[in-house]
Design an enzyme around this catalytic site. Sequence first.
Site, PDB file in Angstrom:
ATOM      1  N   GLU A   1     -17.815  -9.827  59.702  1.00  0.00           N
ATOM      2  CA  GLU A   1     -17.810  -8.522  59.047  1.00  0.00           C
ATOM      3  C   GLU A   1     -16.807  -8.560  57.894  1.00  0.00           C
ATOM      4  OE1 GLU A   1     -17.218  -5.241  61.742  1.00  0.00           O
ATOM      5  OE2 GLU A   1     -17.212  -3.757  60.120  1.00  0.00           O
TER       6      GLU A   1
ATOM      7  N   ASN B   1     -18.987  -1.575  61.350  1.00  0.00           N
ATOM      8  CA  ASN B   1     -18.722  -0.274  60.742  1.00  0.00           C
ATOM      9  C   ASN B   1     -18.744  -0.349  59.211  1.00  0.00           C
ATOM     10  OD1 ASN B   1     -18.359   0.634  63.368  1.00  0.00           O
ATOM     11  ND2 ASN B   1     -16.130   0.530  63.300  1.00  0.00           N
TER      12      ASN B   1
ATOM     13  N   ASN C   1     -25.712   0.310  62.112  1.00  0.00           N
ATOM     14  CA  ASN C   1     -24.723  -0.133  63.090  1.00  0.00           C
ATOM     15  C   ASN C   1     -24.131   1.053  63.835  1.00  0.00           C
ATOM     16  OD1 ASN C   1     -22.649  -2.198  64.143  1.00  0.00           O
ATOM     17  ND2 ASN C   1     -21.322  -0.613  63.262  1.00  0.00           N
ATOM     18  N   GLU C   2     -24.139   0.986  65.145  1.00  0.00           N
ATOM     19  CA  GLU C   2     -23.460   1.981  66.007  1.00  0.00           C
ATOM     20  C   GLU C   2     -23.634   3.404  65.485  1.00  0.00           C
ATOM     21  OE1 GLU C   2     -19.405   0.710  66.876  1.00  0.00           O
ATOM     22  OE2 GLU C   2     -20.177  -0.869  68.169  1.00  0.00           O
TER      23      GLU C   2
ATOM     24  N   TYR D   1     -17.121  -4.106  74.594  1.00  0.00           N
ATOM     25  CA  TYR D   1     -15.838  -4.821  74.574  1.00  0.00           C
ATOM     26  C   TYR D   1     -15.068  -4.453  75.827  1.00  0.00           C
ATOM     27  CZ  TYR D   1     -16.815  -5.449  69.575  1.00  0.00           C
ATOM     28  OH  TYR D   1     -17.383  -5.784  68.376  1.00  0.00           O
TER      29      TYR D   1
ATOM     30  N   GLU E   1     -22.812  -7.320  69.736  1.00  0.00           N
ATOM     31  CA  GLU E   1     -21.341  -7.308  69.697  1.00  0.00           C
ATOM     32  C   GLU E   1     -20.859  -7.375  71.132  1.00  0.00           C
ATOM     33  OE1 GLU E   1     -19.132  -4.478  67.345  1.00  0.00           O
ATOM     34  OE2 GLU E   1     -20.748  -4.378  65.851  1.00  0.00           O
TER      35      GLU E   1
ATOM     36  N   GLN F   1     -15.798 -11.291  67.016  1.00  0.00           N
ATOM     37  CA  GLN F   1     -16.454 -11.831  65.852  1.00  0.00           C
ATOM     38  C   GLN F   1     -16.189 -13.332  65.801  1.00  0.00           C
ATOM     39  OE1 GLN F   1     -15.859  -9.402  62.310  1.00  0.00           O
ATOM     40  NE2 GLN F   1     -16.247  -7.492  63.402  1.00  0.00           N
TER      41      GLN F   1
HETATM   42  O1  AHR Z   1     -16.416  -5.689  65.772  1.00  0.00           O
HETATM   43  C1  AHR Z   1     -15.532  -4.685  65.388  1.00  0.00           C
HETATM   44  C2  AHR Z   1     -16.199  -3.319  65.319  1.00  0.00           C
HETATM   45  O2  AHR Z   1     -16.569  -2.930  66.607  1.00  0.00           O
HETATM   46  C3  AHR Z   1     -17.478  -3.247  64.538  1.00  0.00           C
HETATM   47  O3  AHR Z   1     -17.277  -3.041  63.183  1.00  0.00           O
HETATM   48  C4  AHR Z   1     -18.165  -2.057  65.138  1.00  0.00           C
HETATM   49  O4  AHR Z   1     -19.559  -2.153  65.076  1.00  0.00           O
HETATM   50  C5  AHR Z   1     -17.630  -2.004  66.556  1.00  0.00           C
HETATM   51  O5  AHR Z   1     -17.167  -0.752  66.881  1.00  0.00           O
END
Ligand code: AHR
Length: 498
Positions: free
Chosen positions: A26, A71, A171-172, A243, A291, A348
């Site tokens: 990113e 993001n 994205n999201e 995450y 992700e 990432q």
């Molecule tokens: O990977 C970091 C961030 O985590 C990304 O930009 C977003 O998609 C997620 O919230």
Amino acid sequence: MKAKMIVDKDFTIGEVDKRIYGSFIEHLGRAVYGGIYEPGHPSADGQGFRSDVLELVKGIDVPIVRYPGGNFVSGYNWEDGVGPVELRPKRLELAWRTVEPNLVGLNEFVDWCRKANSAPMMAVNLGTRGPEEARQLVEYSNHPSGSYWSDLRVQHGYRQPHGIKTWCLGNEMDGPWQIGAKTAVEYGRIASESAKVMRWVDPSIELVACGSSSLQMATFPEWERTVLDLCYDDVDYMSLHQYYGNRDNNTANFLAQSMGMDSFINTVIAACDYMQAKKRSKKKIHLSFDEWNVWYHSNDADSRIEPWSIAPPQLEDIYNHEDALLVGSMLISLLKRADRVRMACMAQLVNVIAPIMTANGGAAWKQTIYYPYMHASVFGRGTVLVPLVDSPKYDATDYTDVPYLDAVAVHNEAAGEATVFAVNRHLSEALPLEIDLRSFGAFRVLEHLVLESDDLKASNTQDAPNRVAPHSGGNAAADGSAIRAELAKASWNVIRVK
Ligand code: AHR
């Protein structure tokens, strides 16, 4: 205390799609600037890409890399990143509150992917933009020539179309932190309309719809149901993001969290299949877990970063040994649903919550999580076998009946090899393991790789880059039609047989 596993090559889950070993770059922190790209660095190639970083990426064998966000993409004008570099604007980047210099953009990233033996997975901006800009981007990227946007690419020095196959529709979009966040109905409609015109430009592309930003979102799984109701026929994949962290320093609970990932995957599959039934459709939607990782170490430091600088050190989690164990379990979770999870991206790849770290102008090194990721990608190709596991269990704060043994096997018929990936979640005891390989006939153990450490918090740093590294001294040994091994306490294991 002992565990048993039966591995039978006739009991299969599905073929591994190699794209489950994808990753993510990113425009965030030092992922691009100071990560993959640093023109003044001693290892930089003619385009300014760090070849030391490229070598570490190639060591993992990453088949696909998501780009440019995240993001970031929800406020991004892709046109800012193409054409003569000296004419590209510097922009305030609102998602991460930095300044984006646009020295690297689409074309450079495609070049970098080729150098990394990888392929781009492009995301389009459905935050501040919509179907029109998305279809223009597909035209610029994939149309051969003879139209405004494709001829612009040719004018920018790229005669051949990039042929980008995989595209993320935003994205999201469920997250209030997202620029241009949407309700499920708003998103389902814009995803459908964007997909429609993107495919009219290039019918060969495949499309990923945004699923929930995490298992914890209040709108999960209603979001998936509503979005799919509106765009089922237009998309091929539903995305998942997740995450984990160990904020309470409760490692037994931390290591159990991959069970949450299992149930997340299973629920999204259920939502997709419910909608398939409702639509009377022959088509199955597959999953793109685009992700996933551990992310929490850097949260405090990030809250102190001054806004509006270029490439500050954001989201620079320094991973420890226990993080590598959970990452191993998360990879096992992806493999266990190889029948439906067709793509996944460790988020990432470089510097930003990443397996690879760099110092600006200095070294590049492997974080602890590099190893399970590399092992799974290199050895986990073939057919996933049903993991029949009998293991002692424990109760953690948020999960009950957590098996100490977390394991799965992959059969690579072409190479005549099978690999068992196994985590011993027990923090203080080794776990004796018997693996029954009744269907394999004669075999020998090729190697038993182990990632272990007496210190769960040990990490690799620039000064001590090999503090946590695997060794091949595991004691797995053939015993008739079985393998016997002792899995060290809190360890990641790779047992390969031929
Ligand atoms: O990977 C970091 C961030 O985590 C990304 O930009 C977003 O998609 C997620 O919230």
